[in-house]
Write an enzyme that holds these catalytic residues in place. Structure first.
Site, PDB file in Angstrom:
ATOM      1  CG  HIS A  37     -30.115  45.767 -48.957  1.00  0.00           C
ATOM      2  ND1 HIS A  37     -30.757  46.915 -49.368  1.00  0.00           N
ATOM      3  CD2 HIS A  37     -28.966  45.700 -49.681  1.00  0.00           C
ATOM      4  CE1 HIS A  37     -30.045  47.515 -50.310  1.00  0.00           C
ATOM      5  NE2 HIS A  37     -28.959  46.801 -50.518  1.00  0.00           N
ATOM      6  CB  SER A  38     -28.455  48.919 -47.254  1.00  0.00           C
ATOM      7  OG  SER A  38     -27.895  50.204 -47.299  1.00  0.00           O
ATOM      8  CG  LEU A  39     -30.759  51.449 -41.891  1.00  0.00           C
ATOM      9  CD1 LEU A  39     -29.685  52.002 -40.965  1.00  0.00           C
ATOM     10  CD2 LEU A  39     -31.887  52.464 -42.088  1.00  0.00           C
TER      11      LEU A  39
END
Length: 286
Positions: free
Chosen positions: A101-103
């Site tokens: 998720h995300s980073l």
């Protein structure tokens, strides 16, 4: 974690990380990487709905219950990718999939592009392409990073008088979350001391990066992905607003599902978590 989880400590050659293992021991091996300033509890809603996977969810370096980087070290995308590879080796997984998720999604995509012989599949949530700057801005970015690291005292995270104040601060953070999501992240992210309640992420995580990719480099990593990839795109998320992303997604052979919700849609809503799991279960089963 209020789930059927096995806590694990990974004593890697260069750092000690904390993690949790989920799912059947004979399931498909998956390493799960969370977003910036979060921890493995970001997957608390999603994991119970995933089937047939042996998931190692990590608190990444400097987050949650994992150790911070040594003095003088930085939190680069490369270093996180090294951590993930060492974690796979620790588990005895020559080949594995990545859930990010995300980073964590950015790290997963870059690692998969660089080491395709190790990665089976990519399951990504509202993240794909690293933050970029034009090449001519690179010297200035390094100047800012060196100046920040040279500061005699890196500011510690704020102490809050009570637990709810700390949770409210997380709700209002740079990437805000709802109350329930903040409470779940607090399970591994909040520590009590004599001064009050602090989020235990390494303060150096907020320092400017010493190096960024150019847009051309970042897109080259994404175009190099050769394994099956499933991307969940949040309608009110962060990835959609990135310049050039919409066109790039049209050009890539990715399985893309757009779902209602914000950047943390997998954690903020049980309905969204189930919808994501439904798509990931089909993805991993094929």
């Amino acid at each position: 974690m209020n789930l059927d989880a096995e806590e694990i400590r990974l004593r890697l050659p260069h750092i000690e990380l904390a993690g949790c293992l989920f799912g059947p021991k004979n399931g498909q091996p998956v390493i799960a990487l969370h977003g910036w300033m979060d921890n493995l509890m970001t997957f608390a809603r999603l994991v119970p709905h995933l089937r047939g996977l042996r998931i190692l969810a990590l608190d990444m370096a400097g987050h949650g219950h994992s150790a911070p980087r040594p003095t003088g070290a930085s939190y680069s995308l490369f270093d996180y990718a090294v951590d993930a590879l060492h974690a796979a080796d620790f588990m005895g997984w020559q080949r594995f999939s990545l859930l990010g998720h995300s980073l964590g999604a950015i790290i997963s995509a870059m690692l998969a592009a660089a080491m395709p012989e190790r990665i089976d599949k990519l399951a990504l949530i509202d993240g794909l392409i690293a933050l970029t700057i034009p090449a001519q801005h690179a010297p200035g970015a390094m100047t800012a990073a060196l100046s920040a690291l040279a500061s005699p005292k890196i500011r510690q995270s704020r102490a809050h008088p009570d637990r709810q104040s700390a949770i409210t601060a997380r709700m209002r953070g740079i990437v805000g979350v709802n109350q329930e999501a903040a409470e779940r992240l607090a399970v591994r992210g909040l520590a009590e001391s004599a001064e009050g309640f602090r989020w235990n992420n390494d303060p150096r995580l907020k320092l400017p990066s010493h190096i960024y990719l150019t847009p051309e480099q970042a897109h080259a990593f994404t175009r190099a992905l050769s394994m099956p990839t499933c991307l969940i795109l949040a309608e009110q998320g962060l990835l959609k607003v990135r310049p050039g992303v919409e066109q790039l997604l049209k050009e890539l052979p990715l399985c893309v599902h757009q779902l209602p919700g914000r950047h943390h849609l997998h954690l903020e809503s049980e309905q969204s978590a189930q919808a994501i799991a439904e798509r990931f279960n089909r993805f991993f089963a094929t």
